[in-house]
Design a protein around this motif. Structure first.
Motif, PDB file in Angstrom:
ATOM      1  N   THR A  12       0.833  -1.204   0.000  1.00 24.97           N
ATOM      2  CA  THR A  12       0.000   0.000   0.000  1.00 24.97           C
ATOM      3  C   THR A  12       0.864   1.250   0.000  1.00 24.97           C
ATOM      4  O   THR A  12       0.575   2.228  -0.705  1.00 24.97           O
ATOM      5  CB  THR A  12      -0.937   0.003   1.221  1.00 24.97           C
ATOM      6  OG1 THR A  12      -1.751  -1.176   1.199  1.00 24.97           O
ATOM      7  CG2 THR A  12      -1.847   1.232   1.210  1.00 24.97           C
ATOM      8  N   ASN A  15       2.206   1.793  -3.517  1.00 22.81           N
ATOM      9  CA  ASN A  15       1.174   2.319  -4.414  1.00 22.81           C
ATOM     10  C   ASN A  15       0.871   3.784  -4.121  1.00 22.81           C
ATOM     11  O   ASN A  15       0.698   4.589  -5.046  1.00 22.81           O
ATOM     12  CB  ASN A  15      -0.096   1.476  -4.299  1.00 22.81           C
ATOM     13  CG  ASN A  15       0.076   0.093  -4.906  1.00 22.81           C
ATOM     14  OD1 ASN A  15       0.888  -0.103  -5.805  1.00 22.81           O
ATOM     15  ND2 ASN A  15      -0.675  -0.875  -4.411  1.00 22.81           N
ATOM     16  N   LEU A  16       0.816   4.149  -2.852  1.00 25.47           N
ATOM     17  CA  LEU A  16       0.571   5.547  -2.490  1.00 25.47           C
ATOM     18  C   LEU A  16       1.721   6.436  -2.949  1.00 25.47           C
ATOM     19  O   LEU A  16       1.498   7.559  -3.406  1.00 25.47           O
ATOM     20  CB  LEU A  16       0.380   5.680  -0.976  1.00 25.47           C
ATOM     21  CG  LEU A  16      -0.949   5.193  -0.397  1.00 25.47           C
ATOM     22  CD1 LEU A  16      -0.903   5.239   1.126  1.00 25.47           C
ATOM     23  CD2 LEU A  16      -2.113   6.033  -0.905  1.00 25.47           C
ATOM     24  N   GLU A  19       1.326   7.351  -6.515  1.00 24.27           N
ATOM     25  CA  GLU A  19       0.205   8.254  -6.802  1.00 24.27           C
ATOM     26  C   GLU A  19       0.502   9.687  -6.388  1.00 24.27           C
ATOM     27  O   GLU A  19       0.149  10.628  -7.091  1.00 24.27           O
ATOM     28  CB  GLU A  19      -1.052   7.757  -6.074  1.00 24.27           C
ATOM     29  CG  GLU A  19      -1.575   6.415  -6.581  1.00 24.27           C
ATOM     30  CD  GLU A  19      -2.661   5.843  -5.684  1.00 24.27           C
ATOM     31  OE1 GLU A  19      -3.099   6.563  -4.764  1.00 24.27           O
ATOM     32  OE2 GLU A  19      -3.055   4.685  -5.892  1.00 24.27           O
ATOM     33  N   THR A  20       1.138   9.866  -5.232  1.00 22.08           N
ATOM     34  CA  THR A  20       1.274  11.204  -4.659  1.00 22.08           C
ATOM     35  C   THR A  20       2.715  11.673  -4.522  1.00 22.08           C
ATOM     36  O   THR A  20       2.965  12.841  -4.254  1.00 22.08           O
ATOM     37  CB  THR A  20       0.615  11.259  -3.262  1.00 22.08           C
ATOM     38  OG1 THR A  20       1.343  10.388  -2.375  1.00 22.08           O
ATOM     39  CG2 THR A  20      -0.838  10.808  -3.329  1.00 22.08           C
ATOM     40  N   ILE A  23       4.244   9.712   1.240  1.00 23.82           N
ATOM     41  CA  ILE A  23       3.284   8.927   2.009  1.00 23.82           C
ATOM     42  C   ILE A  23       3.133   9.548   3.389  1.00 23.82           C
ATOM     43  O   ILE A  23       4.121   9.704   4.111  1.00 23.82           O
ATOM     44  CB  ILE A  23       3.765   7.471   2.189  1.00 23.82           C
ATOM     45  CG1 ILE A  23       4.335   6.915   0.889  1.00 23.82           C
ATOM     46  CG2 ILE A  23       2.648   6.583   2.715  1.00 23.82           C
ATOM     47  CD1 ILE A  23       5.321   5.792   1.091  1.00 23.82           C
ATOM     48  N   ASP A  27      -2.698   9.333   5.211  1.00 24.44           N
ATOM     49  CA  ASP A  27      -3.110   8.716   3.941  1.00 24.44           C
ATOM     50  C   ASP A  27      -3.041   7.197   4.031  1.00 24.44           C
ATOM     51  O   ASP A  27      -3.894   6.494   3.499  1.00 24.44           O
ATOM     52  CB  ASP A  27      -2.207   9.194   2.803  1.00 24.44           C
ATOM     53  CG  ASP A  27      -2.489  10.639   2.414  1.00 24.44           C
ATOM     54  OD1 ASP A  27      -3.571  11.141   2.757  1.00 24.44           O
ATOM     55  OD2 ASP A  27      -1.608  11.266   1.778  1.00 24.44           O
ATOM     56  N   LEU A  28      -2.001   6.695   4.691  1.00 23.52           N
ATOM     57  CA  LEU A  28      -1.853   5.254   4.850  1.00 23.52           C
ATOM     58  C   LEU A  28      -2.989   4.695   5.703  1.00 23.52           C
ATOM     59  O   LEU A  28      -3.546   3.627   5.407  1.00 23.52           O
ATOM     60  CB  LEU A  28      -0.499   4.946   5.491  1.00 23.52           C
ATOM     61  CG  LEU A  28      -0.090   3.476   5.605  1.00 23.52           C
ATOM     62  CD1 LEU A  28      -0.106   2.784   4.260  1.00 23.52           C
ATOM     63  CD2 LEU A  28       1.300   3.374   6.247  1.00 23.52           C
ATOM     64  N   LYS A  30      -6.011   5.917   5.959  1.00 23.67           N
ATOM     65  CA  LYS A  30      -7.235   5.922   5.152  1.00 23.67           C
ATOM     66  C   LYS A  30      -7.223   4.797   4.117  1.00 23.67           C
ATOM     67  O   LYS A  30      -8.236   4.127   3.897  1.00 23.67           O
ATOM     68  CB  LYS A  30      -7.393   7.273   4.449  1.00 23.67           C
ATOM     69  CG  LYS A  30      -7.737   8.421   5.371  1.00 23.67           C
ATOM     70  CD  LYS A  30      -7.825   9.736   4.597  1.00 23.67           C
ATOM     71  CE  LYS A  30      -8.169  10.896   5.518  1.00 23.67           C
ATOM     72  NZ  LYS A  30      -8.198  12.196   4.787  1.00 23.67           N
ATOM     73  N   ALA A  31      -6.078   4.593   3.473  1.00 21.43           N
ATOM     74  CA  ALA A  31      -5.989   3.579   2.430  1.00 21.43           C
ATOM     75  C   ALA A  31      -6.211   2.176   2.985  1.00 21.43           C
ATOM     76  O   ALA A  31      -6.818   1.324   2.329  1.00 21.43           O
ATOM     77  CB  ALA A  31      -4.631   3.666   1.743  1.00 21.43           C
ATOM     78  N   LEU A  32      -5.714   1.944   4.196  1.00 28.26           N
ATOM     79  CA  LEU A  32      -5.841   0.622   4.811  1.00 28.26           C
ATOM     80  C   LEU A  32      -7.092   0.480   5.664  1.00 28.26           C
ATOM     81  O   LEU A  32      -7.434  -0.628   6.086  1.00 28.26           O
ATOM     82  CB  LEU A  32      -4.607   0.337   5.679  1.00 28.26           C
ATOM     83  CG  LEU A  32      -3.286   0.151   4.936  1.00 28.26           C
ATOM     84  CD1 LEU A  32      -2.119   0.213   5.910  1.00 28.26           C
ATOM     85  CD2 LEU A  32      -3.282  -1.170   4.186  1.00 28.26           C
ATOM     86  N   ASP A  33      -7.752   1.626   5.924  1.00 28.81           N
ATOM     87  CA  ASP A  33      -8.917   1.661   6.817  1.00 28.81           C
ATOM     88  C   ASP A  33      -8.554   1.118   8.201  1.00 28.81           C
ATOM     89  O   ASP A  33      -9.242   0.275   8.774  1.00 28.81           O
ATOM     90  CB  ASP A  33     -10.083   0.855   6.210  1.00 28.81           C
ATOM     91  CG  ASP A  33     -11.406   1.134   6.922  1.00 28.81           C
ATOM     92  OD1 ASP A  33     -11.535   2.210   7.544  1.00 28.81           O
ATOM     93  OD2 ASP A  33     -12.303   0.270   6.871  1.00 28.81           O
TER      94      ASP A  33
END
Length: 217
Positions: A12, A15-16, A19-20, A23, A27-28, A30-33
């Motif tokens: 993850t 991938n982040l 994109e951005t 990291i 954000d991490l 949110k991405a992993l919940d």
């Protein structure tokens, strides 16, 4: 040996970062919940293992070892997706969840054999590059279909969104990788495209054409 959870964090984070460019813990999370305190605890653990560079209130960074490890996990995922489509007859919209489970198998021989059976593919069913056994990945850059003009002919090379919903939409339209697409007209109001491929004519929304990555022919 890393745990499933640690591997998911690294993948993850990679991938982040693509994109951005950086990291954040937020954000991490949110991405992993996963809640922030739990994420903080895990990145500190990965830092101790030399996979992540962690400093309070600064962006996270994967170390070189962390990047290679993440790419090898991605390799296993994408090889599995290719195997499911090419050897088992799954649709390209059906493979992600199964690959999410198989990517955590720790057996280089297993994936080397899978690679051999597939004749060493360089991309997965969605057109994304497959890293090699050393964790190197040959990046390829394509343009979105939305950037092309009326009269252009292009080949569908990849999709930037591999969600099940989007892939089902493309399947319903008869679109698949390597389809030759000719742009017949463009609607000024909403920028939707009327296109022709496989002898069929259809309309694709701007939302869709932005996610179709193509190469001009």
């Amino acid at each position: 040996m890393l745990s499933f959870t640690e591997e998911n964090y690294l993948k993850t984070m990679f991938n982040l970062s693509q994109e951005t460019g950086e990291i954040s813990v937020n954000d991490l999370s949110k991405a992993l919940d996963i809640k922030m305190p739990t994420v903080n605890s895990m990145v500190k653990k990965l830092d101790a293992k030399g996979l992540v560079s962690y400093q309070s209130y600064k962006p996270l960074k994967l170390t070189e070892e962390g990047i290679t490890t993440a790419l090898l996990i991605i390799r296993k995922h994408r090889l599995t997706e290719m195997f499911l489509v090419n050897k088992m007859g799954f649709g390209w919209e059906e493979v992600h969840e199964v690959a999410e489970q198989i990517e955590h198998i720790h057996s280089p021989k297993f994936f080397a054999k899978m690679d051999e059976m597939l004749d060493f593919p360089t991309v997965d069913p969605h057109g994304s590059p497959i890293p090699d056994a050393m964790g190197n990945m040959d990046w390829k850059f394509y343009e979105a279909l939305s950037n092309f003009k009326v009269g252009d002919k292009v080949r569908l090379a990849a999709v930037s969104n591999s969600s099940q919903e989007f892939l089902k939409y493309l399947t319903s339209k008869g679109l698949k990788l390597k389809s030759i697409i000719e742009i017949l007209s463009k609607e000024e109001f909403d920028e939707s495209l009327t296109v022709q491929f496989n002898g069929e004519t259809t309309v694709l929304s701007a939302k869709a054409t932005e996610k179709l990555l193509v190469e001009k022919i």
